[in-house]
Design a protein around this motif. Structure first.
Motif, PDB file in Angstrom:
ATOM      1  N   PRO A 124       0.653  -1.140  -0.055  1.00  0.00           N
ATOM      2  CA  PRO A 124      -0.141  -0.035   0.048  1.00  0.00           C
ATOM      3  C   PRO A 124       0.953   1.317  -0.098  1.00  0.00           C
ATOM      4  O   PRO A 124       2.039   1.173   0.377  1.00  0.00           O
ATOM      5  CB  PRO A 124      -0.829  -0.171   1.258  1.00  0.00           C
ATOM      6  CG  PRO A 124      -0.071  -1.039   1.976  1.00  0.00           C
ATOM      7  CD  PRO A 124       0.662  -2.060   0.960  1.00  0.00           C
ATOM      8  N   ASP A 125       0.152   2.232  -0.562  1.00  0.00           N
ATOM      9  CA  ASP A 125       1.183   3.436  -0.527  1.00  0.00           C
ATOM     10  C   ASP A 125       0.599   4.455   0.440  1.00  0.00           C
ATOM     11  O   ASP A 125      -0.131   4.184   1.089  1.00  0.00           O
ATOM     12  CB  ASP A 125       1.058   4.088  -2.180  1.00  0.00           C
ATOM     13  CG  ASP A 125      -0.379   4.222  -2.645  1.00  0.00           C
ATOM     14  OD1 ASP A 125      -1.094   4.560  -1.879  1.00  0.00           O
ATOM     15  OD2 ASP A 125      -0.459   4.306  -3.870  1.00  0.00           O
ATOM     16  N   ASN A 126       0.964   5.604   0.470  1.00  0.00           N
ATOM     17  CA  ASN A 126       0.672   6.663   1.517  1.00  0.00           C
ATOM     18  C   ASN A 126      -0.503   7.382   1.216  1.00  0.00           C
ATOM     19  O   ASN A 126      -0.956   7.930   2.033  1.00  0.00           O
ATOM     20  CB  ASN A 126       1.722   7.770   1.751  1.00  0.00           C
ATOM     21  CG  ASN A 126       2.123   8.398   0.247  1.00  0.00           C
ATOM     22  OD1 ASN A 126       1.234   8.235  -0.729  1.00  0.00           O
ATOM     23  ND2 ASN A 126       3.022   9.413   0.293  1.00  0.00           N
ATOM     24  N   THR A 127      -1.207   6.726   0.080  1.00  0.00           N
ATOM     25  CA  THR A 127      -2.666   7.356  -0.016  1.00  0.00           C
ATOM     26  C   THR A 127      -3.669   6.594   0.676  1.00  0.00           C
ATOM     27  O   THR A 127      -4.864   6.904   0.491  1.00  0.00           O
ATOM     28  CB  THR A 127      -3.078   7.421  -1.549  1.00  0.00           C
ATOM     29  OG1 THR A 127      -2.959   6.092  -2.001  1.00  0.00           O
ATOM     30  CG2 THR A 127      -2.145   8.140  -2.240  1.00  0.00           C
ATOM     31  N   SER A 128      -3.317   5.538   1.350  1.00  0.00           N
ATOM     32  CA  SER A 128      -4.241   4.390   1.961  1.00  0.00           C
ATOM     33  C   SER A 128      -3.820   4.225   3.615  1.00  0.00           C
ATOM     34  O   SER A 128      -2.564   4.293   3.734  1.00  0.00           O
ATOM     35  CB  SER A 128      -4.403   3.167   1.532  1.00  0.00           C
ATOM     36  OG  SER A 128      -4.774   3.269  -0.084  1.00  0.00           O
ATOM     37  N   ILE A 129      -4.812   4.020   4.407  1.00  0.00           N
ATOM     38  CA  ILE A 129      -4.720   3.513   5.803  1.00  0.00           C
ATOM     39  C   ILE A 129      -4.867   2.349   5.812  1.00  0.00           C
ATOM     40  O   ILE A 129      -6.450   2.079   5.612  1.00  0.00           O
ATOM     41  CB  ILE A 129      -5.396   4.585   6.663  1.00  0.00           C
ATOM     42  CG1 ILE A 129      -5.028   5.868   6.415  1.00  0.00           C
ATOM     43  CG2 ILE A 129      -5.310   3.973   8.176  1.00  0.00           C
ATOM     44  CD1 ILE A 129      -5.770   7.083   7.394  1.00  0.00           C
ATOM     45  N   SER A 150      -8.958  -3.557   6.621  1.00  0.00           N
ATOM     46  CA  SER A 150      -9.693  -2.384   6.375  1.00  0.00           C
ATOM     47  C   SER A 150      -8.766  -1.456   5.302  1.00  0.00           C
ATOM     48  O   SER A 150      -7.717  -1.201   6.024  1.00  0.00           O
ATOM     49  CB  SER A 150     -10.346  -1.606   7.346  1.00  0.00           C
ATOM     50  OG  SER A 150     -11.268  -0.385   6.869  1.00  0.00           O
ATOM     51  N   VAL A 151      -8.928  -1.049   4.146  1.00  0.00           N
ATOM     52  CA  VAL A 151      -8.156  -0.178   3.432  1.00  0.00           C
ATOM     53  C   VAL A 151      -9.076   1.168   3.440  1.00  0.00           C
ATOM     54  O   VAL A 151     -10.081   0.840   2.361  1.00  0.00           O
ATOM     55  CB  VAL A 151      -7.777  -0.764   2.271  1.00  0.00           C
ATOM     56  CG1 VAL A 151      -6.905   0.161   1.504  1.00  0.00           C
ATOM     57  CG2 VAL A 151      -7.235  -2.050   2.211  1.00  0.00           C
ATOM     58  N   ALA A 152      -8.636   2.132   3.824  1.00  0.00           N
ATOM     59  CA  ALA A 152      -9.571   3.440   3.725  1.00  0.00           C
ATOM     60  C   ALA A 152      -8.403   4.467   3.081  1.00  0.00           C
ATOM     61  O   ALA A 152      -7.256   4.514   3.088  1.00  0.00           O
ATOM     62  CB  ALA A 152      -9.942   4.031   5.109  1.00  0.00           C
ATOM     63  N   ARG A 153      -9.177   5.393   2.555  1.00  0.00           N
ATOM     64  CA  ARG A 153      -8.367   6.456   1.979  1.00  0.00           C
ATOM     65  C   ARG A 153      -7.936   7.658   2.911  1.00  0.00           C
ATOM     66  O   ARG A 153      -8.595   7.805   3.862  1.00  0.00           O
ATOM     67  CB  ARG A 153      -9.262   7.360   0.864  1.00  0.00           C
ATOM     68  CG  ARG A 153      -9.432   6.614  -0.450  1.00  0.00           C
ATOM     69  CD  ARG A 153     -10.287   7.675  -1.294  1.00  0.00           C
ATOM     70  NE  ARG A 153     -10.765   6.965  -2.476  1.00  0.00           N
ATOM     71  CZ  ARG A 153     -11.288   7.683  -3.372  1.00  0.00           C
ATOM     72  NH1 ARG A 153     -11.976   9.089  -3.360  1.00  0.00           N
ATOM     73  NH2 ARG A 153     -11.814   7.142  -4.380  1.00  0.00           N
ATOM     74  N   ALA A 154      -6.658   7.782   2.975  1.00  0.00           N
ATOM     75  CA  ALA A 154      -5.790   8.727   3.970  1.00  0.00           C
ATOM     76  C   ALA A 154      -6.648  10.136   3.996  1.00  0.00           C
ATOM     77  O   ALA A 154      -6.882  10.431   5.010  1.00  0.00           O
ATOM     78  CB  ALA A 154      -4.447   8.640   3.575  1.00  0.00           C
ATOM     79  N   MET A 158     -14.165   7.969   5.211  1.00  0.00           N
ATOM     80  CA  MET A 158     -15.413   7.461   4.658  1.00  0.00           C
ATOM     81  C   MET A 158     -15.413   6.581   3.427  1.00  0.00           C
ATOM     82  O   MET A 158     -16.312   5.914   3.526  1.00  0.00           O
ATOM     83  CB  MET A 158     -16.267   8.572   4.722  1.00  0.00           C
ATOM     84  CG  MET A 158     -16.901   9.040   5.945  1.00  0.00           C
ATOM     85  SD  MET A 158     -18.089  10.225   5.937  1.00  0.00           S
ATOM     86  CE  MET A 158     -19.455   9.451   5.799  1.00  0.00           C
ATOM     87  N   THR A 159     -14.364   6.560   2.841  1.00  0.00           N
ATOM     88  CA  THR A 159     -14.171   5.815   1.621  1.00  0.00           C
ATOM     89  C   THR A 159     -13.294   4.563   1.939  1.00  0.00           C
ATOM     90  O   THR A 159     -12.114   4.898   2.097  1.00  0.00           O
ATOM     91  CB  THR A 159     -13.844   6.756   0.175  1.00  0.00           C
ATOM     92  OG1 THR A 159     -14.798   7.356   0.108  1.00  0.00           O
ATOM     93  CG2 THR A 159     -13.714   5.567  -0.839  1.00  0.00           C
ATOM     94  N   TYR A 160     -13.820   3.323   2.073  1.00  0.00           N
ATOM     95  CA  TYR A 160     -12.980   2.393   2.390  1.00  0.00           C
ATOM     96  C   TYR A 160     -13.457   0.949   1.938  1.00  0.00           C
ATOM     97  O   TYR A 160     -14.638   0.744   1.488  1.00  0.00           O
ATOM     98  CB  TYR A 160     -12.879   2.303   4.004  1.00  0.00           C
ATOM     99  CG  TYR A 160     -14.337   1.803   4.408  1.00  0.00           C
ATOM    100  CD1 TYR A 160     -14.584   0.556   4.843  1.00  0.00           C
ATOM    101  CD2 TYR A 160     -15.265   2.945   5.012  1.00  0.00           C
ATOM    102  CE1 TYR A 160     -15.790   0.113   5.329  1.00  0.00           C
ATOM    103  CE2 TYR A 160     -16.448   2.289   4.995  1.00  0.00           C
ATOM    104  CZ  TYR A 160     -16.758   1.007   5.790  1.00  0.00           C
ATOM    105  OH  TYR A 160     -17.848   0.699   6.111  1.00  0.00           O
TER     106      TYR A 160
END
Length: 321
Positions: A124-129, A150-154, A158-160
């Motif tokens: 995962p890159d730094n755009t995802s948590i 769970s992969v959410a946008r950094a 709420m987009t995950y």
């Protein structure tokens, strides 16, 4: 611009498909840098002939900020393990698509081949948590030990996408939620694509101990956040709806009577804070209960009716003094 269209006079050329010699060579068991493919491993412990059913549903928040959803069945897919060896697994997938009109149509079966080895997953890159954990979830009364991710946008938590997997379920997938949202009136209007494992053939899968007697579609569902599952439950049992409607009618009658009595009591003095809060909640609680009963969702009907009755009790205890 790299495509040449032949004139009729040129069409007599003897064309044939390219078939380089390397296509005839044996497939290597692994390539440098390859790892065990999770999709293959998810079938490895099961014998040929094993089947699994997954339902995909769309949950749409019918009013921004309410945390209540309508549910629409999109598809039902049956996957069967045809064969498996040390090199690959062959799975046949057959699905039924459900239209908005209520009609359904089967699609042609497709064959999926999962190789035993594959490239390592992308980091995962730094755009995802990315968060992980373990959880035992219950579907139609069946407890399943899972590991979730769970992969959410950094920049937009709420987009995950949150996925629960288990080695004890053919194919591995137990539950998946993919949420997106749209801002309406400054509030998030959420829509969630849900895929869920059906442990009982022919029965609609629901989270919890409930076991609906037949396949169903539609109905509101509670919210889903990166750390929480949506719990879409619905029941088509007519006796339950009749009981809820009776409780709703009684609550509305009490609400109308209590509101008139409160209006008569007011002499310029403010209501106690708990009574004022309960009174202000009642309009929204009554509307939410009516929507849930109309949508035939037992769990939400029970929750919303209980909220109405609790607020009415606070008001009536005050009026009884």
């Amino acid at each position: 611009r790299q495509l040449k269209v032949l004139a009729p006079s040129e069409a007599s050329v003897d064309f044939h498909e390219s078939h380089p010699a390397w296509l005839n060579g044996p497939t290597p068991a692994s390539t440098p840098g390859s790892v065990d493919d999770p999709k293959y491993l998810a079938w490895k412990k099961f014998p040929a002939g094993t089947k699994v059913v997954l339902e995909t549903r769309l949950l749409t928040e019918y009013s921004p900020g309410t945390d209540q959803y309508t549910r629409s069945l999109i598809s039902r897919i049956t996957m069967q393990l045809d064969s498996i060896d040390e090199q690959h697994a062959t799975v046949t997938a057959a699905s039924t698509i459900f239209e908005r009109t209520g009609q359904s149509r089967p699609s042609a079966p497709s064959q999926l081949i999962y190789q035993a080895k594959g490239p390592p997953p992308a980091k995962p890159d730094n755009t995802s948590i990315v968060t992980n954990g373990e959880e035992t979830i219950v579907i139609n009364g069946k407890k399943i030990a899972t590991k979730w991710e769970s992969v959410a946008r950094a920049n937009d938590p709420m987009t995950y996408t949150k996925t629960w997997r288990s080695d004890d379920v053919p194919g591995g997938l137990v539950h998946e939620l993919s949420q997106q949202h749209t801002e309406i009136g400054g509030k998030p209007f959420r829509h969630i694509t849900e895929t869920i494992y059906a442990p009982i053939d022919g029965v609609m899968p629901v989270l919890g101990d409930a076991t609906p007697p037949a396949q169903g579609n539609g109905g509101p569902a509670p919210p889903a956040a990166p750390g929480n599952r949506a719990v879409p439950t619905a029941s088509n049992a007519a006796p339950n709806r009749a009981a809820f409607q009776s409780r709703y009618n009684a609550a509305v009658s009490r609400f109308t009577r209590d509101r008139m009595r409160l209006a008569q009591l007011r002499t310029g003095q403010p209501l106690p804070p708990d009574v004022a809060a309960a009174s202000s909640r009642l309009d929204g609680d009554v509307r939410a209960a009516r929507l849930a009963i109309t949508a035939a969702n037992d769990s939400i009907s029970e929750r919303n009716l209980t909220a109405v009755e609790d607020s009415l009790k606070v008001v009536e205890d005050f009026l009884a003094k």
